[in-house]
Design an enzyme around this catalytic site. Structure first.
Site, PDB file in Angstrom:
ATOM      1  N   HIS A  66      -5.303   4.901  -9.303  1.00 48.51           N
ATOM      2  CA  HIS A  66      -4.044   5.190  -8.626  1.00 48.51           C
ATOM      3  C   HIS A  66      -4.150   5.023  -7.113  1.00 48.51           C
ATOM      4  O   HIS A  66      -3.276   4.437  -6.486  1.00 48.51           O
ATOM      5  CB  HIS A  66      -3.588   6.613  -8.945  1.00 48.51           C
ATOM      6  N   HIS A 113       1.720  -0.019  -8.761  1.00 46.25           N
ATOM      7  CA  HIS A 113       1.499   0.654 -10.031  1.00 46.25           C
ATOM      8  C   HIS A 113       2.441   0.084 -11.073  1.00 46.25           C
ATOM      9  O   HIS A 113       3.609  -0.146 -10.806  1.00 46.25           O
ATOM     10  CB  HIS A 113       1.766   2.151  -9.915  1.00 46.25           C
TER      11      HIS A 113
END
Length: 170
Positions: A66, A113
């Site tokens: 992330h 993402h």
């Protein structure tokens, strides 16, 4: 592993074998590969102490997919390595800022993402827009529009072709 203070634990990694480091990473859900854990161990050997569980968790967060784009970083480098910034670029920090017309600039930010992601399919969806807003605000710009496209893999992709632990796009 010895007790430290208020439930914080010291994790003995300085003398741990690679197999033991692998086990620690898996048991604690840290996600470090051997090279990463080797770098961490080298740092703490140099510091003359073992890390606490809190320090390892902090490193795991900041080195996570992330936060650091582990899997996509090589592709991003290859794709953008030859690009030269035009003279209108004012900044490339949290968001890209370019001169636009007379006395104006615009800030643009994308989030890489794929959300909902396989790692965190539900909470991950807020990350994209939230991260974009944060980064645009961080360069002093005022958001005027947002786009939040969702991309999924082929819905008919057989489970056998998915990497281990990845959820099906379906």
């Amino acid at each position: 592993m010895s007790d430290w203070a208020d439930g914080v634990t010291t994790v003995p990694i300085r003398t741990a074998s690679p197999k033991t480091l692998d086990r620690i990473s898996v048991e604690r859900g840290l996600g470090f590969d051997r090279r990463e854990f080797g770098r961490i161990r080298h740092y703490f050997r140099t510091a003359g102490r073992d890390p606490t569980d809190v320090e390892l968790a902090g490193l795991a967060q900041s080195w996570s997919e992330h936060c650091s784009y582990k899997s996509s970083r090589p592709f991003l480098r290859r794709a953008f390595a030859s690009l030269q910034p035009p003279s209108r670029v004012l900044g490339t920090g949290d968001a890209g800022v370019m001169r636009f017309g007379n006395g104006f600039a615009y800030a643009l930010r994308i989030e890489l993402h794929n959300h909902p992601s396989a790692v965190e399919p539900y909470g991950g969806s807020a990350t994209g827009i939230g991260g974009i807003l944060r980064d645009v605000l961080a360069v002093g710009a005022r958001p005027i529009a947002l786009s939040d496209p969702l991309f999924f893999g082929p819905l008919d992709l057989p489970e056998s072709r998915l990497p281990r632990g990845v959820k099906s796009p379906r």
